[in-house]
Motif scaffolding. Structure first.
Motif, PDB file in Angstrom:
ATOM      1  N   ALA A 185      35.820  73.198  52.996  1.00 57.36           N
ATOM      2  CA  ALA A 185      36.839  74.153  51.754  1.00 57.36           C
ATOM      3  C   ALA A 185      38.488  73.511  52.272  1.00 57.36           C
ATOM      4  O   ALA A 185      39.093  73.677  51.158  1.00 57.36           O
ATOM      5  CB  ALA A 185      36.545  75.487  52.733  1.00 57.36           C
ATOM      6  N   GLN A 186      39.036  73.346  52.741  1.00 61.27           N
ATOM      7  CA  GLN A 186      40.041  73.059  53.439  1.00 61.27           C
ATOM      8  C   GLN A 186      40.429  72.602  52.504  1.00 61.27           C
ATOM      9  O   GLN A 186      41.838  72.337  51.706  1.00 61.27           O
ATOM     10  CB  GLN A 186      40.627  73.251  54.225  1.00 61.27           C
ATOM     11  N   ARG A 187      39.629  70.997  52.619  1.00 57.25           N
ATOM     12  CA  ARG A 187      40.457  69.749  51.064  1.00 57.25           C
ATOM     13  C   ARG A 187      40.152  70.380  50.035  1.00 57.25           C
ATOM     14  O   ARG A 187      40.287  69.489  48.827  1.00 57.25           O
ATOM     15  CB  ARG A 187      38.544  68.776  52.127  1.00 57.25           C
ATOM     16  N   ILE A 188      38.716  71.161  49.314  1.00 59.31           N
ATOM     17  CA  ILE A 188      39.130  71.744  48.505  1.00 59.31           C
ATOM     18  C   ILE A 188      39.968  71.956  47.995  1.00 59.31           C
ATOM     19  O   ILE A 188      40.880  71.620  46.465  1.00 59.31           O
ATOM     20  CB  ILE A 188      37.397  71.885  47.590  1.00 59.31           C
ATOM     21  N   ARG A 189      40.535  72.810  48.790  1.00 60.09           N
ATOM     22  CA  ARG A 189      41.488  73.861  48.341  1.00 60.09           C
ATOM     23  C   ARG A 189      43.029  72.678  48.144  1.00 60.09           C
ATOM     24  O   ARG A 189      43.714  73.164  47.312  1.00 60.09           O
ATOM     25  CB  ARG A 189      42.087  74.678  48.855  1.00 60.09           C
ATOM     26  N   PHE A 190      42.746  71.561  48.899  1.00 57.03           N
ATOM     27  CA  PHE A 190      44.435  71.079  49.658  1.00 57.03           C
ATOM     28  C   PHE A 190      44.461  70.965  47.628  1.00 57.03           C
ATOM     29  O   PHE A 190      45.935  70.232  47.369  1.00 57.03           O
ATOM     30  CB  PHE A 190      44.296  69.684  50.475  1.00 57.03           C
ATOM     31  N   CYS A 191      43.226  69.997  47.926  1.00 58.72           N
ATOM     32  CA  CYS A 191      43.430  69.035  46.301  1.00 58.72           C
ATOM     33  C   CYS A 191      43.507  69.935  45.212  1.00 58.72           C
ATOM     34  O   CYS A 191      44.193  69.289  43.981  1.00 58.72           O
ATOM     35  CB  CYS A 191      42.268  68.343  45.737  1.00 58.72           C
ATOM     36  N   ARG A 235      45.928  72.423  44.613  1.00 56.17           N
ATOM     37  CA  ARG A 235      46.770  72.378  45.090  1.00 56.17           C
ATOM     38  C   ARG A 235      47.830  70.821  44.842  1.00 56.17           C
ATOM     39  O   ARG A 235      49.054  71.041  43.989  1.00 56.17           O
ATOM     40  CB  ARG A 235      47.657  73.262  46.204  1.00 56.17           C
ATOM     41  N   VAL A 236      47.180  69.814  45.137  1.00 49.80           N
ATOM     42  CA  VAL A 236      47.830  68.635  44.992  1.00 49.80           C
ATOM     43  C   VAL A 236      47.771  68.722  42.971  1.00 49.80           C
ATOM     44  O   VAL A 236      48.398  68.385  42.453  1.00 49.80           O
ATOM     45  CB  VAL A 236      47.225  67.613  45.407  1.00 49.80           C
ATOM     46  N   ARG A 237      46.660  69.146  42.527  1.00 48.63           N
ATOM     47  CA  ARG A 237      46.013  68.598  41.334  1.00 48.63           C
ATOM     48  C   ARG A 237      47.085  69.767  40.496  1.00 48.63           C
ATOM     49  O   ARG A 237      48.734  69.351  39.421  1.00 48.63           O
ATOM     50  CB  ARG A 237      44.832  69.629  40.573  1.00 48.63           C
ATOM     51  N   ASP A 238      48.129  71.224  40.975  1.00 44.74           N
ATOM     52  CA  ASP A 238      49.385  71.678  40.512  1.00 44.74           C
ATOM     53  C   ASP A 238      50.647  71.251  40.912  1.00 44.74           C
ATOM     54  O   ASP A 238      51.085  71.094  39.540  1.00 44.74           O
ATOM     55  CB  ASP A 238      49.336  73.499  41.275  1.00 44.74           C
ATOM     56  N   HIS A 239      50.486  70.174  41.564  1.00 40.12           N
ATOM     57  CA  HIS A 239      51.428  69.377  41.983  1.00 40.12           C
ATOM     58  C   HIS A 239      51.963  68.481  40.820  1.00 40.12           C
ATOM     59  O   HIS A 239      52.463  68.221  40.338  1.00 40.12           O
ATOM     60  CB  HIS A 239      51.532  68.988  43.269  1.00 40.12           C
TER      61      HIS A 239
END
Length: 111
Positions: A33-39, A41-45
């Motif tokens: 779950a944390q990795r998916i959320r992080f990715c 946010r990275v997609r937004d960057h």
């Protein structure tokens, strides 16, 4: 009769507005779950880096402190600036998500 037609029209309009293509909420009991959320946010960057590149703005990188987050995000931003093949916001999002998932060792989430 008018009330029924108005109700049906309202239901039809609201269903179109609610179906906007974002993934559903991620359950915290999922192992990644944390990795998916992080990715996400990275997609937004990645998308922001694409817009910055298109407007001729300088590359904005994060201070690398040894963490995976800054390293992965900076790598994606650099590649977006270097690769002319990333020519649309959708391609930037896809590239950011795929690269993050690859570097974090997760499977892509179906949307």
């Amino acid at each position: 009769m008018k009330r029924l037609a108005l109700t049906l029209l309202t239901l039809l309009a609201s269903s179109g507005a609610l179906a906007h293509g974002h993934p559903g909420p991620i359950d915290d009991s999922m192992p990644d779950a944390q990795r998916i959320r992080f990715c996400e946010r990275v997609r937004d960057h990645a998308l922001q880096a694409f817009y910055n590149r298109d407007k001729g703005r300088p590359m904005k990188l994060f201070d690398e402190d040894g963490s995976d987050g800054a390293r992965i995000t900076n790598r994606i931003i650099r590649r977006i600036y270097e690769e002319p093949q990333i020519s649309s916001p959708k391609k930037a999002e896809t590239f950011g998500r795929a690269t993050c998932n690859e570097m974090m060792g997760t499977q892509a989430v179906s949307e």
